[in-house]
Design an enzyme around this catalytic site. Structure first.
Site, PDB file in Angstrom:
ATOM      1  CB  CYS A 192       3.649   0.592   1.257  1.00 50.69           C
ATOM      2  SG  CYS A 192       3.941   2.166   2.094  1.00 50.69           S
ATOM      3  CG  ASN A 323       8.511   0.722   4.222  1.00 47.34           C
ATOM      4  OD1 ASN A 323       9.381   1.355   3.627  1.00 47.34           O
ATOM      5  ND2 ASN A 323       7.230   1.004   4.098  1.00 47.34           N
ATOM      6  CD  GLU A 324       7.377   5.292   4.484  1.00 49.79           C
ATOM      7  OE1 GLU A 324       6.140   5.228   4.587  1.00 49.79           O
ATOM      8  OE2 GLU A 324       7.958   5.917   3.584  1.00 49.79           O
TER       9      GLU A 324
END
Length: 488
Positions: A192, A323-324
């Site tokens: 994150c 990312n995600e």
């Protein structure tokens, strides 16, 4: 992990770092004690535009001290040496001034002491060394010895005993604890952190290299301040020091799917970098590969690597993109633009894509894998290659999930992209159950090593009293490190 002992050394803390906490500002962790003196913050003529705030200390009568609390104090080891440095300047109309530097424990005892004389009219670096008398928990005190005014920035206290003795290096015991796992790779700067909280907060690797005073600090999605003292050069160096492959992960042109706008209406829930700005963003990613691998005689970014002390390439072989992320049209368009550009110029670089924050049957996972399998282009030899060299899967589950999914990768398509299990952890209150469930699950991962080429537990580090997530692999305070059953 970064070994700096002075908190807010650059006076760049800002309320936006902590969602409007008014105490989280340029004077956070600093305090003026005593009378006939003032401590203010100025921005009129900074050392660098990326570091606009600096301190002005004015003494009308000697005696007052400027203190810094460190990060929950400043822990000293008996007999160890500490490098103290600052950028200082004497304003017009004032004379040079001696600055006494002391480390004081809770009993008022001086545990380390030195002095410097600030004399330059322009910004200049001043350095000295303090030796700790005993092991103690201390704070920093700065005291001008004469009436007058000085301007100060980048006030730093660094143990000489860093990991591998690196200047601007890592805390030795924490870095060694990571090295003792013998990791094959390190993913950095984190998940994150990389894609950030809104478009303005996407992590920019170029802001993390070069002289420390020129690096551009940033708020962190987890609610703290990044000085960028630990930047991409230091990450690459750490990987080399422990024999691990570097895996830098960069935003896929979109911020975190849980982003707030922060005044930027383009960057709400995973708004994308405007298409007009994507070519410049893609060039930043290509420049990173040159920074890591390029010839200093032919590329300015590679030259910066050499000037930092590493003329040889870092031999970067893979990069993570995303990312995600919410696997939306906004994401897909930008990911494919980035991946095609990387593969066109650097066909041997493996690209690690993303399929969201959850395992099957989440919609991001399903859509992400569909994209990964379908995204193919011709390389320079005319062969079809996949724009996902590997797919980054993340999941955090109860021990029972890990126990009941021992065949999770057995039926994966062997002709599809590889899998990087980038973030996993078992989450329950029983830490032994977590560790046993993970260990058993990893036998499934190893059995399917032909498809799962890498795996990594997350998160790695948590400071006692400041935890944002549980579980973590390693817990620590200022003097000790505690590993967990997960780590073992």
């Amino acid at each position: 992990l970064y070994a700096e002992l002075i908190q807010n050394r650059d006076f760049e803390y800002d309320p936006s770092d902590r969602e409007g906490d008014k105490n989280w500002n340029s004077t956070h962790s600093w305090k003026l004690e005593g009378d006939n003196a003032t401590f203010t913050i100025n921005t009129s003529d900074p050392v660098h535009p990326n570091n606009p705030h600096y301190a002005v200390l004015n003494i009308q009568q000697p005696g007052a001290v400027l203190t810094n609390a460190g990060f929950d104090g400043i822990a000293l080891q008996a007999g160890e040496k500490y490098d103290f440095s600052l950028l200082g300047r004497i304003p017009a109309g004032h004379k040079s001034n001696k600055l006494q530097v002391r480390l004081i424990d809770s009993n008022g005892t001086v545990q380390g002491e030195a002095s410097i004389t600030v004399s330059s009219r322009s910004w200049k670096t001043y350095k000295t060394v303090l030796t700790a008398k005993t092991a103690a928990d201390t704070h920093l005190e700065l005291q001008l010895q004469s009436v007058g005014e000085v301007e100060l920035d980048m006030i730093s206290l660094f143990p000489q005993n860093t990991f591998k003795g690196r200047k601007n290096g890592l805390r030795a015991d924490l870095a060694q604890t990571l090295a003792d796992i013998h990791p094959r790779f390190v993913r950095f700067p984190g998940g994150c952190v990389a894609h950030g909280d809104g478009l303005k907060n996407i992590y920019q690797w170029k802001n993390t290299i070069g002289p420390l005073e020129a690096r551009k600090s940033a708020r962190n999605l987890w609610g703290y301040h990044q000085s960028m003292g630990l930047g991409y050069y230091e990450y690459f160096q750490f990987c080399e020091d422990i024999g691990a492959e570097p895996l830098p992960v960069l935003a896929a042109g979109v911020p975190c799917q849980n982003s707030a706008c922060h005044g930027d209406l383009r960057g709400g829930q995973q708004g994308g970098i405007p298409m007009s700005e994507m070519p410049a963003y893609i060039q930043d990613i290509l420049d990173l590969i040159e920074y890591a691998n390029g010839d200093p005689k032919k590329n300015k970014w590679a030259k910066m690597r050499a000037e930092a002390g590493h003329p040889a390439p870092f031999n970067l072989k893979m990069i993570g993109i995303g990312n995600e992320d919410l696997v939306s049209t906004v994401f897909e368009e930008r990911y494919l633009m980035i991946a095609k550009a990387v593969k066109a110029k650097y066909p041997n670089i493996e690209i690690v894509g993303t399929v969201g924050p959850f395992h099957y049957p989440s919609s991001d996972y399903i859509e992400g894998w569909k994209l990964a399998k379908e995204s193919r282009v011709k390389n320079s030899d005319g062969k079809m290659v996949n724009l996902f060299g590997a797919v980054d899967e993340h999941y955090y589950e109860q021990p029972s999930w890990f126990l009941n999914h021992q065949n999770y990768y057995d039926d994966y398509d062997r002709t599809a992209p590889k899998v990087y299990l980038g973030e996993y952890a078992s989450r329950s209150r029983n830490i032994q159950d977590n560790a046993l469930a993970e260990a058993l699950y990893l036998t499934n991962v190893e059995r399917n090593g032909d498809i799962v080429e890498m795996s990594s537990f997350a998160p790695l580090l948590s400071k006692n009293g400041h935890s944002n997530w549980s579980p973590d692999l390693i817990y620590f305070d200022n003097t000790s490190v505690k590993t967990t059953p997960d780590y073992e």
